[in-house]
Motif scaffolding. Structure first.
Motif, short mmCIF file in Angstrom:
data_model
loop_
_atom_site.label_atom_id
_atom_site.label_comp_id
_atom_site.label_asym_id
_atom_site.label_seq_id
_atom_site.Cartn_x
_atom_site.Cartn_y
_atom_site.Cartn_z
N GLY A 5 13.68 -5.05 -5.60
CA GLY A 5 14.42 -5.58 -6.73
C GLY A 5 14.90 -4.44 -7.67
O GLY A 5 15.12 -3.51 -7.25
N SER A 6 15.53 -5.06 -8.83
CA SER A 6 16.31 -4.12 -9.60
C SER A 6 15.77 -4.47 -11.21
O SER A 6 15.18 -5.30 -11.35
N SER B 125 6.29 1.13 -8.21
CA SER B 125 5.56 0.36 -7.03
C SER B 125 5.99 -1.06 -6.66
O SER B 125 6.44 -1.08 -5.58
N PHE B 126 6.28 -2.00 -7.62
CA PHE B 126 6.64 -3.09 -7.61
C PHE B 126 8.02 -3.05 -7.19
O PHE B 126 8.41 -4.01 -6.05
N TRP C 97 -1.52 -3.70 -8.31
CA TRP C 97 -0.61 -2.86 -8.46
C TRP C 97 -1.10 -1.82 -9.62
O TRP C 97 -2.01 -1.77 -10.09
N PRO C 98 -0.44 -0.73 -9.34
CA PRO C 98 -0.58 0.45 -10.37
C PRO C 98 -0.84 -0.21 -11.84
O PRO C 98 0.26 -1.01 -12.01
N GLY C 99 -1.63 -0.01 -12.66
CA GLY C 99 -1.74 -0.61 -14.15
C GLY C 99 -2.83 -1.72 -14.00
O GLY C 99 -2.93 -2.62 -15.10
N LYS D 243 0.70 -1.08 0.12
CA LYS D 243 0.04 -0.07 0.11
C LYS D 243 0.88 1.28 0.02
O LYS D 243 0.51 2.16 -0.57
N ALA D 244 1.98 1.02 0.68
CA ALA D 244 2.85 2.43 0.74
C ALA D 244 3.35 2.57 -0.67
O ALA D 244 3.70 4.08 -0.90
N THR D 245 3.36 1.78 -1.66
CA THR D 245 4.16 1.92 -2.72
C THR D 245 2.77 2.30 -3.88
O THR D 245 3.28 2.47 -5.18
#
Length: 210
Positions: A111-112, A104-105, A63-65, A40-42
């Motif tokens: 990750g990267s 967001s992810f 997630w967004p999208g 949620k924070a992202t």
């Protein structure tokens, strides 16, 4: 459990209740409440609030999208053998929302981005005369590929959820056919990989690559 990844099969006796069945993947976490707060924070939304199941707790976030993911926690921490290869979670997002999704992810998974190809070969999404943007991400949750499209995808693209890397694509495909798998997209090659899209009984599409 397979050497290439895990598969959870849910056999509903009723029509599948919304939004179950729309999740692109599921991630096992060590603390479900902390994971939801982090998501949620992202910028993620909670579609299904945490609920109990016979072996732990679950929730579905978005997630967004518009990419749905199930998060789950086990009462007794599982112990799995290491995988021979890491599955590739495949998500389709629009040009307008891909950057928000990636941000967001990455914020959630720590990750990267391992590659961001703005002219990836369109054969990978069934449009061989065109190019498209493809973002590959790696994290402790595994591999994720975001395919950025305008949504006009020929069947079965957009439906496949997971890509499995195999040691020998020809041998794997032969075994798959013998087990009742249908080939939806014949084997094709790009500079990066060789791949085929298959469908298991039950209308579940998967992509095998090497």
């Amino acid at each position: 459990m397979t050497p290439a990844g895990t598969v959870s099969v849910f056999g509903f006796k009723t029509p599948v209740p919304f939004p179950f069945g729309l999740e692109r993947t599921g991630y096992l976490v060590t603390d479900l409440d902390d994971a939801i707060r982090a998501a949620k924070a992202t910028g993620a939304d909670v579609l299904v609030a945490p609920f109990n199941d016979p072996i732990g707790r679950d929730a579905i976030i978005q997630w967004p999208g518009g990419v749905n993911t199930q998060l789950y926690w086990h009462t007794t921490a599982p112990s799995y053998a290491p995988l021979q290869t890491i599955p590739e979670n495949r998500v389709y997002v629009s040009q307008d929302r891909v950057d928000a999704f990636v941000s967001s992810f990455l914020g959630f998974s720590h990750g990267s981005v391992v590659s961001d190809e703005h002219r990836a070969p369109g054969v990978e999404i069934g449009r061989p005369t065109e190019t498209y943007r493809r973002v590959r991400i790696e994290s402790r949750f595994g591999k994720l590929t975001a395919l950025v499209t305008d949504g006009r995808l020929p069947y079965p693209y957009g439906r496949e959820m997971t890509g499995y890397e195999v040691a020998n694509l020809t041998d794997t495909l032969t075994k798959a056919k013998a087990s009742g798998v249908d080939v939806l997209v014949p084997t094709y090659k790009t500079d990066e990989r060789e791949a085929v899209v298959v469908q298991f009984p039950g209308d579940t599409s998967r992509k095998s690559t090497r």
